[in-house]
Design a protein around this motif. Sequence first.
Motif, mmCIF file in Angstrom:
data_model
loop_
_atom_site.group_PDB
_atom_site.id
_atom_site.type_symbol
_atom_site.label_atom_id
_atom_site.label_comp_id
_atom_site.label_asym_id
_atom_site.label_seq_id
_atom_site.Cartn_x
_atom_site.Cartn_y
_atom_site.Cartn_z
ATOM 1 N N VAL A 151 0.850 -1.198 0.000
ATOM 2 C CA VAL A 151 0.000 0.000 0.000
ATOM 3 C C VAL A 151 0.880 1.240 0.000
ATOM 4 C CG1 VAL A 151 -1.689 1.344 1.315
ATOM 5 C CG2 VAL A 151 -1.949 -1.143 1.127
ATOM 6 N N GLY A 152 1.945 1.204 0.823
ATOM 7 C CA GLY A 152 2.885 2.312 0.885
ATOM 8 C C GLY A 152 2.665 3.217 2.082
ATOM 9 N N TYR A 153 3.756 3.634 2.711
ATOM 10 C CA TYR A 153 3.683 4.551 3.856
ATOM 11 C C TYR A 153 3.801 5.998 3.376
ATOM 12 C CZ TYR A 153 4.440 0.414 6.774
ATOM 13 O OH TYR A 153 4.333 -0.811 7.394
ATOM 14 N N PRO A 154 3.174 6.939 4.092
ATOM 15 C CA PRO A 154 2.285 6.734 5.240
ATOM 16 C C PRO A 154 0.953 6.130 4.793
ATOM 17 C CG PRO A 154 2.237 9.027 4.613
ATOM 18 C CD PRO A 154 3.283 8.375 3.744
ATOM 19 N N LEU A 155 0.324 5.402 5.714
ATOM 20 C CA LEU A 155 -0.958 4.783 5.402
ATOM 21 C C LEU A 155 -1.932 5.012 6.550
ATOM 22 C CD1 LEU A 155 -1.062 1.977 7.238
ATOM 23 C CD2 LEU A 155 0.426 1.134 5.446
ATOM 24 N N MET A 156 -3.195 4.757 6.251
ATOM 25 C CA MET A 156 -4.246 4.929 7.242
ATOM 26 C C MET A 156 -4.831 3.572 7.596
ATOM 27 S SD MET A 156 -6.151 7.175 8.985
ATOM 28 C CE MET A 156 -6.310 8.754 8.129
ATOM 29 N N VAL A 157 -4.902 3.288 8.900
ATOM 30 C CA VAL A 157 -5.593 2.098 9.386
ATOM 31 C C VAL A 157 -7.014 2.499 9.717
ATOM 32 C CG1 VAL A 157 -5.665 0.301 11.148
ATOM 33 C CG2 VAL A 157 -3.459 1.168 10.351
ATOM 34 N N LEU A 177 3.473 -0.026 12.937
ATOM 35 C CA LEU A 177 2.346 -0.758 12.366
ATOM 36 C C LEU A 177 1.673 -1.701 13.361
ATOM 37 C CD1 LEU A 177 0.655 -1.390 9.855
ATOM 38 C CD2 LEU A 177 2.346 -3.150 9.259
ATOM 39 N N ALA A 178 2.449 -2.547 14.025
ATOM 40 C CA ALA A 178 1.868 -3.559 14.913
ATOM 41 C C ALA A 178 1.032 -2.918 16.022
ATOM 42 C CB ALA A 178 2.966 -4.432 15.505
ATOM 43 N N GLY A 179 1.584 -1.879 16.654
ATOM 44 C CA GLY A 179 0.852 -1.207 17.729
ATOM 45 C C GLY A 179 -0.420 -0.550 17.237
ATOM 46 N N ALA A 180 -0.347 0.072 16.062
ATOM 47 C CA ALA A 180 -1.528 0.737 15.501
ATOM 48 C C ALA A 180 -2.617 -0.265 15.171
ATOM 49 C CB ALA A 180 -1.135 1.522 14.258
ATOM 50 N N LEU A 181 -2.223 -1.418 14.628
ATOM 51 C CA LEU A 181 -3.210 -2.445 14.288
ATOM 52 C C LEU A 181 -3.894 -2.996 15.539
ATOM 53 C CD1 LEU A 181 -1.294 -4.374 11.488
ATOM 54 C CD2 LEU A 181 -3.353 -2.989 11.200
ATOM 55 N N GLU A 182 -3.104 -3.250 16.582
ATOM 56 C CA GLU A 182 -3.690 -3.775 17.818
ATOM 57 C C GLU A 182 -4.668 -2.781 18.427
ATOM 58 O OE1 GLU A 182 -2.350 -5.608 22.175
ATOM 59 O OE2 GLU A 182 -0.856 -4.718 20.836
ATOM 60 N N THR A 183 -4.258 -1.520 18.492
ATOM 61 C CA THR A 183 -5.141 -0.484 19.042
ATOM 62 C C THR A 183 -6.404 -0.343 18.207
ATOM 63 O OG1 THR A 183 -3.259 0.741 19.940
ATOM 64 C CG2 THR A 183 -5.309 1.965 19.612
ATOM 65 N N ALA A 184 -6.236 -0.340 16.885
ATOM 66 C CA ALA A 184 -7.385 -0.169 15.991
ATOM 67 C C ALA A 184 -8.348 -1.342 16.106
ATOM 68 C CB ALA A 184 -6.908 -0.006 14.559
ATOM 69 N N ARG A 185 -7.811 -2.572 16.205
ATOM 70 C CA ARG A 185 -8.691 -3.743 16.326
ATOM 71 C C ARG A 185 -9.510 -3.687 17.612
ATOM 72 N NH1 ARG A 185 -4.440 -6.789 13.712
ATOM 73 N NH2 ARG A 185 -5.226 -7.534 11.689
ATOM 74 N N ASN A 186 -8.853 -3.369 18.712
ATOM 75 C CA ASN A 186 -9.553 -3.293 19.995
ATOM 76 C C ASN A 186 -10.624 -2.217 19.971
ATOM 77 O OD1 ASN A 186 -7.936 -5.331 21.033
ATOM 78 N ND2 ASN A 186 -6.446 -3.921 21.943
ATOM 79 N N ARG A 187 -10.283 -1.070 19.396
ATOM 80 C CA ARG A 187 -11.230 0.037 19.327
ATOM 81 C C ARG A 187 -12.394 -0.300 18.406
ATOM 82 N NH1 ARG A 187 -8.249 5.224 17.823
ATOM 83 N NH2 ARG A 187 -7.362 4.845 19.885
ATOM 84 N N PHE A 192 -17.713 -0.844 17.179
ATOM 85 C CA PHE A 192 -18.551 -1.258 16.059
ATOM 86 C C PHE A 192 -18.904 -2.741 16.053
ATOM 87 C CE2 PHE A 192 -15.569 2.128 14.606
ATOM 88 C CZ PHE A 192 -16.474 3.170 14.647
ATOM 89 N N GLY A 193 -18.388 -3.493 17.025
ATOM 90 C CA GLY A 193 -18.720 -4.909 17.088
ATOM 91 C C GLY A 193 -17.992 -5.768 16.086
ATOM 92 N N SER A 194 -17.013 -5.215 15.393
ATOM 93 C CA SER A 194 -16.230 -5.964 14.416
ATOM 94 C C SER A 194 -14.791 -5.478 14.459
ATOM 95 C CB SER A 194 -16.785 -5.770 13.001
ATOM 96 O OG SER A 194 -15.896 -6.298 12.027
ATOM 97 N N ALA A 195 -13.847 -6.432 14.448
ATOM 98 C CA ALA A 195 -12.435 -6.077 14.497
ATOM 99 C C ALA A 195 -11.820 -5.975 13.108
ATOM 100 C CB ALA A 195 -11.670 -7.116 15.317
ATOM 101 N N ALA A 196 -12.635 -6.069 12.067
ATOM 102 C CA ALA A 196 -12.119 -6.023 10.694
ATOM 103 C C ALA A 196 -11.518 -4.649 10.390
ATOM 104 C CB ALA A 196 -13.234 -6.337 9.699
ATOM 105 N N LEU A 197 -10.322 -4.666 9.779
ATOM 106 C CA LEU A 197 -9.611 -3.430 9.442
ATOM 107 C C LEU A 197 -9.240 -3.425 7.963
ATOM 108 C CD1 LEU A 197 -7.023 -3.308 12.386
ATOM 109 C CD2 LEU A 197 -9.274 -2.215 12.320
ATOM 110 N N LEU A 198 -9.016 -2.235 7.432
ATOM 111 C CA LEU A 198 -8.450 -2.091 6.103
ATOM 112 C C LEU A 198 -7.329 -1.068 6.147
ATOM 113 C CD1 LEU A 198 -10.432 0.220 3.715
ATOM 114 C CD2 LEU A 198 -11.231 -0.131 6.044
ATOM 115 N N LEU A 199 -6.466 -1.119 5.166
ATOM 116 C CA LEU A 199 -5.380 -0.161 5.025
ATOM 117 C C LEU A 199 -5.592 0.636 3.746
ATOM 118 C CD1 LEU A 199 -2.288 -2.430 5.848
ATOM 119 C CD2 LEU A 199 -3.691 -1.098 7.429
#
Length: 450
Positions: A151-157, A177-187, A192-199
């Motif tokens: 996708v290329g940096y910078p990116l949005m989770v 990346l790893a920390g942002a993904l973990e935080t985003a999944r938990n949030r 929203f009741g779903s841990a699905a993420l996109l970049l």
Amino acid sequence: MFTSLLVANRGEIAVRIIRTARRLGIRTVAVYSDADRHARHVLEADDAVHIGASPASESYLRGSTIVAAALSTGVQAVHPGYGFLSENPDFARQVLDAGLAWIGPDPEVIAAMGDKISARNLMAANGVPVSRGTATPVPDTPAVRDIAADVGYPLMVKAAGGGGGIGMTVVRDETALAGALETARNRALRMFGSAALLLEQYIEPARHVEVQILGLNDGRILTLGERDCSIQRRFQKVIEESPCPALPTDLRERMLEASRRAGAAVSYRGAGTVEYLVDVARNEFVFLEMNTRIQVEHPVTELVTGIDLVEAQLLIAASEDTALCEPIPTGHAIEFRIYAEDPIRMLPAPGDIERWTEPTGPGIRVDGGYRAGDSVTSHYDPLLAKLCINGADRGVALDRARAALDSFVVTGIRTNIPLLSRLLDSDFFTSGDYHTQSLKDLLPAPESSR
């Protein structure tokens, strides 16, 4: 046209819907929580039904209770406003299954556009520009590093089920990346009741520009011009204006046409908004999301088109929309969101309102949900009112806005009015040359705001 309507919301949007309904001769029913027993929207409605305790999860988010209130009061239709259950396809289906009219698009359309991954895939398939990004949910495996690099940096989770800027995080390199993904999944799971993420590719600097559409029963998709929503804090909009002060004519026309294609792709019916990120320097834009409801900032479109969007929603839902046609926007309009919040740290500031004095005069409109003596609680969004200004051109609108902000008096609680006044006098806003990160230039560094 309907003769009765339940408004499944609170605050300024509930008041605003009730007023249009009253003008059309429609009986209105409000719903309220414990905290809102004496709220402005309750007093302005013809009838009101208590639906639960103060937390939204025990009142305004209880779809079955709201449908029961609608049936018990004999209304014909339900208007969800924005926020709460307005983009919940299950609630829309509940309303329809109860034999009531739903003021909004079909539940299937809400579901399709509510999932950001399916939405961007559908838009891309129908010729609407999208940024580089993932076409499937991001896996929770080491392979995510290769996907992010592609996708290329910078990116949005982003949370696939999120909206309105909630659940978004900028990642500038692989180390974060790893920390942002973990935080985003938990949030995302919590919100929203779903841990699905996109970049997605993060575009900077960018303007956030959106197009208002109306999908009619005969299949036409009307575009009502654009709104610039680039002045934001924490990806939440603060000021909106129409037209965008820095949009070339050819780029505007391409965005309007893309919005027609977006609406046609899902056979859209009702009021909706197609949002884009715009790189003005490159004369390019990419799809961000489609909101399947009325927007907070809809008044600026009303002021430059002369169309009451709530009335249009009702006409479409009642299949009486044959007279609606695409307008030619004129003049300039700006909306300022008045929040109960610290104007420096921008954190909610609940409390009791002692004095509430709204500005008046030519080109000034206030959509408010509070008045003197009301309490602002921590249970709901801190939006108090929307100060809407219009004029023959942007210069006139800016002059009227300065006077209006100076005379908008709210005491007893802190508000962001001082910040809005500073924004209005800033070089970047006055010139119209701003982007989604411009507001940071007016705020103190984090160390000095503690």
